[in-house]
Design a protein around this motif. Structure first.
Motif: not given
Length: 531
Positions: A353-358, A305-308, A472-475
């Motif tokens: 990139k995480s899975e958006d729906n979850q 998902r992150s590196f298509k 994931l770019g989280k603080t």
């Protein structure tokens, strides 16, 4: 070579050749001498030592088994046997052999010293120190026990005492590259990296092909942000790890990688390290290239998902490596694409990139568990199961009480395999760390990523959660150990991460004392909350 006709002459000539370093010729004469005498016990030890000096450890072992079968109480046989096992990294077998030698020869300092080295390799450091202490009492002029005690003390965190013994070994024998390596390792573990380099260079002056020193030197250089030289020496991991593969050793001076069209990148090291090094995949020029990356099954969907534009697989055995222009391990990308600080692209805050729906489902769940709408959600983990340094990186839950008392935050458990004892400690403190049901935090990395991404920020020690959150770019606020347990990529005296721009590092002031980094995180959170 002239054939000699009797046992005594053959045996004497073989000994003379061995003394001159002509071990292969000596072995032939030992074998020939054996044809003249049924009782070969007197030459079996000499034969074994010749094999040992040729680094033919299996024949060393075979010769000694023959000797011990004939003469179980042969002095020095078990010692040489133990040393052969030690060389092939069978440390348990080596220890058994050294103990047998000690039983036969209880006043022999070298046997106790050899035992101490084996115990150090088995990470039984207190026992190693005790064995070396006995060796030292038997012979205070023998340098190896001081070296063994230094290694054991350093591993137990007693670095100052370790240096004293390490320098004593060098005072007795300043021609031993191992002793310089020990001093270098101690300085490396206390982040005295310039001093570590000095002693590594002294070791390499004696033994230029001391691969472990070359690898450890790379860690000192990388800690000091000398990426150009550090990555070159970091390739010596391929000659020192148990899973060593010298064929993967990269020569960064050659342009083969840049010109390659078909590239196979192999996974290596732990999952967290793999995630960190996968950030360099973002730097690859993909135009006209076919790039295949081996990865762990647990993160396969995440990587796809992150590196298509990159192909990820979990089983490289099905591939013909001859079809690729270039094959390398993922950490070697640093030597091609991250040679200086400027190569770390600060403008890229995330690459996974995480899975958006979850992720959205977790956010909805968080709304329900908040005590008030203004509460922030903090993902929390505090323990590492790393067999070597995990205990040094981990924090006792009770030390986190000042953080858990902050009512402005709701804490979510990111710690896999949380123990019943830890659950009791949380309850006894009157604190709460919310467990999200039906998630396997070790195997279900997809859900873990979405959980992390749904949080407002993360507080963690150096484990996979630090890497996932940063990627994931989280603080992220990293509670970092000091010294040995601090990986080179949490660079010394750096309060921010080159690898993850949104990750801040709060390092211990003193080894084993977590109060300072925890208090600094609390101060930072209070300051942000006031804003």
């Amino acid at each position: 070579m002239t054939r000699l006709d009797n046992y005594d002459e053959l045996f004497l000539s073989a000994n003379q050749l061995a003394d001159q370093g002509a071990y292969r010729e000596a072995i032939e004469l030992y074998k020939l001498a054996g044809e003249y005498k049924k009782d070969k016990s007197d030459l079996s030890l000499r034969l074994a030592i010749a094999y040992f000096n040729l680094e033919d450890y299996q024949n060393t072992i075979n010769s000694l088994y023959f000797l011990i079968e004939q003469q179980q109480e042969a002095l020095f046989a078990h010692q040489v046997l133990g040393r052969a096992f030690f060389k092939i990294k069978k440390f348990d077998d080596a220890l058994i052999a050294f103990n047998k030698e000690i039983k036969l020869n209880p006043k022999y300092a070298e046997a106790y010293s050899d035992k101490a080295y084996a115990l150090n390799e088995l990470k039984r450091f207190q026992e190693a120190y005790q064995a070396a202490e006995i060796a030292n009492q038997l012979d205070q002029s023998f340098p190896d026990p001081y070296d063994c005690m230094a290694i054991a003390l350093n591993q137990m965190g007693q670095n100052s005492e370790a240096l004293i013994f390490a320098f004593k070994a060098l005072q007795i024998d300043n021609k031993n590259s191992d002793f310089y390596r020990t001093v270098g390792d101690i300085y490396l573990d206390i982040d005295e990296n310039k001093k570590a380099l000095k002693f590594y260079d002294l070791a390499l002056k004696i033994n230029p092909k001391f691969f472990m020193v070359l690898y450890n030197k790379s860690l000192a250089l990388l800690k000091m942000l000398n990426f150009n030289e550090g990555w070159k020496l970091y390739e010596y991991r391929h000659t020192t790890y148990k899973t060593q593969n010298p064929e993967l050793f990269q020569d960064f001076s050659k342009k083969k990688f840049q010109n390659a069209k078909n590239i196979l990148i192999l996974k290596e090291q732990g999952l967290g390290d793999f995630i960190m090094f996968s950030s360099i995949l973002s730097d690859l020029s993909l135009d006209g290239k076919n790039i295949i990356v081996e990865t762990d099954e647990r993160i396969l969907p995440l990587m796809k998902r992150s590196f298509k534009k990159i192909k990820f697989i979990i089983n490289i055995n099905q591939l013909d490596k001859k079809l690729f222009d270039h094959v390398l391990s993922i950490a070697s990308l640093g030597g091609y694409l991250r040679r200086d600080i400027q190569a770390f692209k600060k403008e890229i805050n995330f690459f996974l990139k995480s899975e958006d729906n979850q992720k959205e489902k977790f956010k909805e769940l968080f709304k329900k568990i908040k005590t008030n709408p203004k509460q922030k959600i903090c993902g929390l983990s505090w323990r590492s199961n790393n067999k070597t340094i995990g205990n040094l990186k981990s924090i006792d839950l009770r030390e986190l009480k000042p953080l858990l008392e902050l009512s402005e935050f709701k804490f979510i458990n990111l710690q896999y395999q949380i123990s019943e004892q830890e659950k009791k400690e949380i309850k006894n403190m009157g604190m709460e760390i919310v467990n999200i049901p039906d998630i396997d935090l070790y195997n279900d990395i997809e859900s873990l990523c979405s959980l992390i991404d749904a949080c407002d920020f993360i507080v963690t020690i150096s484990n996979i959660n630090a890497h996932l959150a940063g990627a994931l770019g989280k603080t992220t606020y990293l509670l970092s150990a000091k010294g040995k347990a601090k990986h080179f990529y949490w660079h010394h005296c750096q309060d921010s991460s080159l690898w993850y721009p949104t990750l801040k590092i709060f390092e211990q002031d003193n080894i084993g004392d977590w109060s300072s980094p925890i208090n600094k995180v609390i101060e930072t959170l209070n300051f942000k909350n006031d804003d």
